[in-house]
Design an enzyme around this catalytic site. Structure first.
Site, PDB file in Angstrom:
ATOM      1  N   LYS A   1      37.263  26.370  39.319  1.00  0.00           N
ATOM      2  CA  LYS A   1      36.055  26.249  38.832  1.00  0.00           C
ATOM      3  C   LYS A   1      35.693  24.697  38.492  1.00  0.00           C
ATOM      4  O   LYS A   1      36.546  24.039  38.216  1.00  0.00           O
ATOM      5  CB  LYS A   1      35.526  26.988  37.560  1.00  0.00           C
ATOM      6  CG  LYS A   1      35.445  28.636  37.906  1.00  0.00           C
ATOM      7  CD  LYS A   1      35.130  29.184  36.737  1.00  0.00           C
ATOM      8  CE  LYS A   1      35.146  30.720  36.795  1.00  0.00           C
ATOM      9  NZ  LYS A   1      33.771  31.397  37.678  1.00  0.00           N
TER      10      LYS A   1
ATOM     11  N   ARG B   1      36.881  41.498  40.585  1.00  0.00           N
ATOM     12  CA  ARG B   1      36.843  43.002  41.450  1.00  0.00           C
ATOM     13  C   ARG B   1      38.380  43.318  41.711  1.00  0.00           C
ATOM     14  O   ARG B   1      38.581  44.364  41.686  1.00  0.00           O
ATOM     15  CB  ARG B   1      35.773  42.687  42.555  1.00  0.00           C
ATOM     16  CG  ARG B   1      36.180  41.594  43.360  1.00  0.00           C
ATOM     17  CD  ARG B   1      34.904  41.077  44.186  1.00  0.00           C
ATOM     18  NE  ARG B   1      34.245  40.277  43.601  1.00  0.00           N
ATOM     19  CZ  ARG B   1      32.993  39.749  44.079  1.00  0.00           C
ATOM     20  NH1 ARG B   1      32.908  39.848  45.123  1.00  0.00           N
ATOM     21  NH2 ARG B   1      32.303  38.705  43.313  1.00  0.00           N
TER      22      ARG B   1
HETATM   23  N1  BES Z   1      33.789  35.573  35.591  1.00  0.00           N
HETATM   24  C1  BES Z   1      32.879  34.868  36.716  1.00  0.00           C
HETATM   25  C2  BES Z   1      31.654  35.500  36.625  1.00  0.00           C
HETATM   26  C3  BES Z   1      30.705  34.749  35.422  1.00  0.00           C
HETATM   27  C4  BES Z   1      30.107  33.800  35.601  1.00  0.00           C
HETATM   28  C5  BES Z   1      30.825  35.538  34.276  1.00  0.00           C
HETATM   29  C6  BES Z   1      29.448  33.101  34.603  1.00  0.00           C
HETATM   30  C7  BES Z   1      30.055  34.889  33.081  1.00  0.00           C
HETATM   31  C8  BES Z   1      29.266  33.896  33.352  1.00  0.00           C
HETATM   32  C9  BES Z   1      33.554  35.885  37.922  1.00  0.00           C
HETATM   33  O1  BES Z   1      35.055  35.720  37.749  1.00  0.00           O
HETATM   34  C10 BES Z   1      33.487  34.585  39.013  1.00  0.00           C
HETATM   35  O2  BES Z   1      33.797  33.752  39.043  1.00  0.00           O
HETATM   36  N2  BES Z   1      32.457  34.991  39.918  1.00  0.00           N
HETATM   37  C11 BES Z   1      31.892  34.316  40.906  1.00  0.00           C
HETATM   38  C12 BES Z   1      32.063  34.974  42.261  1.00  0.00           C
HETATM   39  C13 BES Z   1      31.857  34.316  43.510  1.00  0.00           C
HETATM   40  C14 BES Z   1      33.028  33.437  43.837  1.00  0.00           C
HETATM   41  C15 BES Z   1      31.462  35.273  44.732  1.00  0.00           C
HETATM   42  C16 BES Z   1      30.682  33.526  40.749  1.00  0.00           C
HETATM   43  O3  BES Z   1      30.036  34.164  40.274  1.00  0.00           O
HETATM   44  O4  BES Z   1      30.358  32.460  41.134  1.00  0.00           O
HETATM   45 MN    MN Z   2      36.198  34.032  38.791  1.00  0.00          MN
END
Ligand code: BES
Ligand code: MN
Ligand code: ZN
Length: 492
Positions: free
Chosen positions: A269, A343
């Site tokens: 990230k 997931r």
């Molecule tokens: N934990 C995150 C989602 C999230 C984002 C929770 C902001 C709370 C606040 C999740 O694991 C994630 O990183 N999701 C990605 C999915 C994508 C790579 C398809 C996302 O939402 O960017």
């Molecule tokens: Mn994630």
């Protein structure tokens, strides 16, 4: 966990009011009419309370609003908090009134002149929920004692009845506080091991708690879950919490995503805001809070809570984009993006939950997608379901508790976004409808006979501003709604 304020219930003894230290709470209805206890306060204050009740200031107050009269003449107390509330007020207004009291009285002793108030348990729930603070790492709070739990004395015309009702209220508040503590805790403190330890402590409440370690998870075939945790020094775990308060019927299952920190893994990230990913175990935190509430109030239901605890870190051992991993169910997954890890954790735990417990229904909770926050913001969690009846029941429970929830669609067209060239499915479906494709991924792991709801709590688990019943930070969203769903639909 953090200590809630202590509470005691006393009968109406107006003569003790003058000597009460700390804060005093008086309720006034819209008419401004003073009850017996308020009249006593007014006499001691030489008529100041009546003057306030007759003022434009009071006339402008709305139901549930509060004002403070500081360092009142004639009283030992440091403040009298006047709360506008009808005797018959219940629900949201009563909780709002309680929240005003809780926010102001944190760490202090407080005499609440409840008299014949009807919605006292809602008021007290508001008090307890809003008196929460996450100050365990603040050195100043420790030094000046402002982190003390405080004490509430409730003066009531039927103290025994009020005290009995408050026991259940307290159990619910303890569940919410437990969730908030877990979600607020930084990831260096709340490792997977510490998380499992805190859940194991709930054995003292009569819960059966079992921790599955990596070796067992490997034997069970939870390969996608283990793949997520491979880059971390903290061992992956699944914790199973069972509450058997019902008869012989199969349990209801709650499953939570417990990513103690989500760096994204090799699909790292961006740095800005990454610290918020300490809350990526919010689903597991909520499941833990519900289990605590159910045990605390000795619910007459069978409920099992399962949480997948992992940390998503980049490392030489971490999984890579492009890896193909086989789930416990047997489906292979092409890991396109290691940041879509939730997931991968949930699919194995959900499958295990159904294999082992044959549950009457299953709800999973997860801070699953940033797309959920874009879709619904922070006011509503989005939920997805394969069953209209359980959806309606959940919506009703969430509405009754004032926890925003909005049903989102599923559909095979969305599922087709997950088609992979090299595996049965890939773990991301592109930018369009990111929350829905995540839900469709999970749906593959739900058996036809299991009524199921997936709740994406990414936008509601932790908030950057104060809300009606919580200071900024972890909200504890969902503990009350799920407790009510169980109470209304699955309890004897
Ligand atoms: N934990 C995150 C989602 C999230 C984002 C929770 C902001 C709370 C606040 C999740 O694991 C994630 O990183 N999701 C990605 C999915 C994508 C790579 C398809 C996302 O939402 O960017
Ligand atoms: Mn994630
Ligand atoms: Zn995540």
């Amino acid at each position: 966990m953090s200590d809630l304020p202590t509470m005691s219930f006393v009968s109406q003894e107006p003569e003790t009011i003058g000597d009460a230290e700390g804060r005093i709470v008086v309720f006034l209805p819209e008419t401004g009419k003073l009850d017996q206890l308020a009249r006593r306060v007014n006499r001691l204050m030489k008529g100041a309370l009546q003057r306030f009740a007759d003022s434009n200031d009071f006339a402008r107050m709305k139901e549930g609003d509060a004002r403070v009269l500081s360092y009142p003449t004639g009283l030992a107390a440091e403040a009298v908090q006047v709360v506008r509330l009808e005797r018959r007020s219940k629900g949201a207004a009563a909780r709002k009134a309680g929240a005003a009291i809780g926010k102001a009285s944190r760490g202090k002793s407080c005499l609440i002149l409840a008299g014949s108030l009807r919605g006292l348990s809602d008021v007290l729930l508001g008090v307890l929920l809003r008196s929460y603070a996450f100050d365990r790492h603040l050195t100043d709070a420790e030094d000046d004692g402002s982190d003390a739990p405080g004490h509430l004395t409730i003066m009531s015309n039927q103290p025994e009845g009020a005290e009995a009702e408050a026991a259940e209220t307290r159990a619910l508040a303890e569940g919410v506080w437990f969730t908030r503590d877990l979600v607020n805790e930084p990831a260096n403190v709340l490792t997977t091991t510490e998380f499992a330890d805190r859940l194991t402590e709930m054995k003292s409440l009569g819960l059966n708690v079992q921790v599955l370690e990596e070796e067992e998870l490997e034997k069970l075939g939870m390969r996608t879950l283990l793949a997520v945790g491979r880059g971390s020094e903290s061992p992956s775990k699944v914790v199973v919490m069972e509450w058997k308060g019902g008869g012989k019927e199969p349990p209801f299952a709650l499953v939570g995503k417990g990513v103690t920190f989500d760096t994204g893994g090799i699909s790292l990230k961006p740095g800005a805001g990454m610290e918020n990913m300490t809350m990526d175990m919010g689903g597991a935190g909520t499941v833990a809070g519900v289990m605590r509430a159910l045990a605390g109030r000795k619910a007459k239901a069978n409920v099992v809570g399962l949480v997948g605890l992992v940390e998503n870190m980049p490392d030489g051992r971490a999984q890579r984009p492009g890896d193909v991993v086989r789930t416990m169910k047997g489906d292979t997954v092409e890991v396109i993006n290691t940041d879509a890890e939730g997931r991968l954790v949930l699919c194995d735990v959900m499958w295990y939950a159904q294999q082992r417990f044959k549950p009457a229904g299953m709800i999973d909770l997860a801070t699953l997608t940033g797309a959920m926050v874009i879709a619904l913001g922070h006011e509503n969690a989005g939920y997805f379901s394969n069953d209209d009846a359980i959806s309606k029941a959940f919506q009703k429970a969430a509405d009754a508790e004032g926890e925003g929830a909005w049903r989102m669609p599923l559909g095979s067209g969305y599922a087709s976004q997950l088609k992979s060239r090299v595996a049965d499915v890939k773990n991301v479906g592109g930018r369009p409808a990111g929350s829905i494709t995540a839900a469709e991924f999970l749906r593959r792991f739900v058996k036809d006979e299991t009524p199921w709801i997936h709740i994406d709590i990414a936008g509601v688990a932790s908030r950057s501003t104060d809300t009606a019943l919580a200071p900024k930070g972890a909200s504890g969203w969902g503990v009350l709604a799920l407790n009510r769903l169980i109470a209304d639909g699955y309890e004897a």
